[in-house]
Design an enzyme around this catalytic site. Structure first.
Site, PDB file in Angstrom:
ATOM      1  CD  GLU A 146      -3.018  -1.083   2.184  1.00 25.12           C
ATOM      2  OE1 GLU A 146      -3.457   0.036   2.500  1.00 25.12           O
ATOM      3  OE2 GLU A 146      -3.430  -2.139   2.663  1.00 25.12           O
ATOM      4  CE  LYS A 179     -10.716  -3.381   4.056  1.00 26.26           C
ATOM      5  NZ  LYS A 179     -10.013  -4.598   4.568  1.00 26.26           N
TER       6      LYS A 179
HETATM    7  C1  2PG Z   1      -7.178  -4.089   5.577  1.00 27.72           C
HETATM    8  C2  2PG Z   1      -6.855  -3.831   4.124  1.00 27.72           C
HETATM    9  C3  2PG Z   1      -6.240  -2.473   3.922  1.00 27.72           C
HETATM   10  P1  2PG Z   1      -6.631  -5.837   2.492  1.00 27.72           P
HETATM   11  O1  2PG Z   1      -6.889  -5.169   6.114  1.00 27.72           O
HETATM   12  O2  2PG Z   1      -7.785  -3.251   6.223  1.00 27.72           O
HETATM   13  O3  2PG Z   1      -5.092  -2.292   4.730  1.00 27.72           O
HETATM   14  O4  2PG Z   1      -6.025  -4.831   3.582  1.00 27.72           O
HETATM   15  O5  2PG Z   1      -7.221  -5.028   1.417  1.00 27.72           O
HETATM   16  O6  2PG Z   1      -5.458  -6.691   2.049  1.00 27.72           O
HETATM   17  O7  2PG Z   1      -7.651  -6.654   3.217  1.00 27.72           O
HETATM   18 MG    MG Z   2      -7.896  -4.509   8.055  1.00 33.23          MG
END
Ligand code: 2PG
Ligand code: MG
Length: 438
Positions: free
Chosen positions: A214, A349
């Site tokens: 990231e 998300k």
């Molecule tokens: C999280 C995300 C962003 P990933 O765990 O919050 O840091 O990671 O998209 O790999 O789940």
């Molecule tokens: Mg996370």
């Protein structure tokens, strides 16, 4: 009911849904969808992808096999062409909830595995962009309607670890939050200085190994706590006051190294150790006491409900305890965890849920419970800036995007700089008193 095609005016009538294969920040194929109305308005969006995923997330449809490590998305694209596009053409692009329900029904699985969470989220977000465009408004304004809109407080990664840095550190995200900044531009200015200072300190210490997924620095520390010490020093080296101007936020991402209440850490205190749930909680609570940490995400694993509840109680109301893997942007999971006293803030998300409507339902569930929320990017991202518009348009007070480097991250921070020019509040951030640390 969605209007029948003949009764939908051309400004809102979906004329085409086009899917294409594009590439994400890890160089993996992903899905882009472009929706056009009969009057020529267009909306486009790209699916992001996680690496440290919760087990209850919507599943991306990937091709498997050897090409691109099995990550190709030709089947997801084919599903949009064959099933999703024909169902959407002729419909009213502004009927987001009904169209999202249609996507969920077309998929027909509990985990979105038939058409793919990647196909669904790219389509759902593209529909929202096209609806906003057909109304002649930016997406944030279309989503906000008459509600007041404000920029969110950024949560920005400085060091990356865990699944995003080859397991070099057990913890995944060492982030900063400009708790003392009154506005978005100041928050970015301060973060830029902290990022520079952290890079310099790491290089001077001979521990800089590049950047993680990231964009945060990939540090070669022997112990997780060294990252906390150096991050605090970086805030000071940037001329800022730790905890007053800039505080620390952690994503432990404990599901990556723990299951069944046992946690296998490679560098708990510089050596491999297996910790019980209570021992990991004690380690983290010690950090909360010794470092200016205001927020901690996934402190225990997604299957450790009792541990999460015990940690939330022990951390107290001034610490933001964020749940990601355990609640995966699901309204029902957020309710269940709140009922158990586990967590006080939900990570939102959209690709964990699959559609914007389900993501909004998760946000509304968290609000109804008195939880706060953070809209979040994934570790695999692109130039797509939809999440910034979601945070502003839905009135979410915090935004997590990754680091202050690499264009898939900077595209989001820069979009906030554009949006702020149009907001009646300008670049103002929510007041400090709005947060647990206030
Ligand atoms: C999280 C995300 C962003 P990933 O765990 O919050 O840091 O990671 O998209 O790999 O789940
Ligand atoms: Mg996370």
């Amino acid at each position: 009911m969605t209007d029948t095609p003949s009764s939908v005016p051309p400004t809102r009538r979906i004329a085409s849904v086009q899917a294409r294969r594009v590439w994400d920040s890890r160089g993996r194929p992903t899905v882009e969808v472009e929706v056009a109305t009969a009057a020529g308005a267009r909306g486009r969006a790209i699916a992001p992808a996680g690496a440290s995923t919760g087990s209850g997330e919507a599943v991306d449809l990937r091709d498997g096999g050897v090409a691109f490590g099995g990550h190709d998305v030709r089947r997801a694209i084919a599903g949009i062409d064959a099933s999703i596009a024909p169902a959407l053409v002729g419909r009213d692009v502004s009927a987001q909830a009904e169209l999202d329900a249609m996507l969920v029904a077309l998929d027909g699985t509990h985990d979105r595995s038939r058409l793919g969470g990647n196909a669904l989220v790219a389509t759902s977000m593209a529909l929202a962009h096209a609806a906003a465009a057909s109304a002649g408004r930016p997406l944030w304004a279309w989503l906000a309607g008459d509600a007041p809109a404000m920029l969110p407080l950024p949560e920005i990664q400085i060091f990356g670890g865990g699944a995003h840095a080859g397991g070099r550190l057990d913890l995944q995200d060492f982030m900063v939050v400009a708790v003392g900044a009154d506005d978005w531009r100041t928050a970015l200015d301060w973060t830029a200085e902290v990022y520079r200072a952290a890079g310099r300190l790491l290089a001077d210490a001979g521990r800089l190994q590049g950047v993680a997924d990231e964009g945060g620095f990939w540090p070669a520390f022997d112990d997780n706590e060294q990252a906390l010490t150096m991050l605090t020093r970086a805030i000071e080296a940037a001329g800022l006051r730790p905890g007053e101007d800039v505080a620390i936020s952690l994503d432990i991402a404990a599901s990556n190294f723990g299951r069944g209440g046992r946690y296998r850490m490679a560098r708990a205190d510089g050596r491999p150790r297996e910790l019980e749930s209570g021992e990991l909680a004690e380690l983290l609570l010690g950090w909360l006491r010794r470092y200016p940490v205001v927020s901690i995400e996934d402190p225990l694993a997604e299957d450790d409900l009792a541990g999460l509840a015990a940690f939330t109680a022990a951390a107290g109301p001034r610490v933001q305890v964020v749940l990601d893997d355990a609640v995966v942007t699901s309204a029902s999971r957020i309710r269940a965890h709140a009922a158990a006293g586990a967590g006080n803030t939900a990570l939102i998300k959209p690709n964990q849920a699959g559609t914007l409507t389900e993501s909004l339902a998760a946000l509304e569930a968290s609000r109804a419970l008195g939880w706060d929320a953070i809209v979040s990017a994934r570790s695999g991202e692109t130039e797509d800036t939809t999440i910034v518009h979601l945070a502003v348009g839905w009135g979410v007070r915090q935004l997590k995007v990754g680091s202050f480097a690499r264009s898939e991250r900077m595209a989001k921070w820069n979009e906030g700089l554009r949006i702020g020019e149009s907001l009646s509040e300008g670049f103002a951030l929510p007041p400090r008193s709005a947060f647990p640390w206030g």
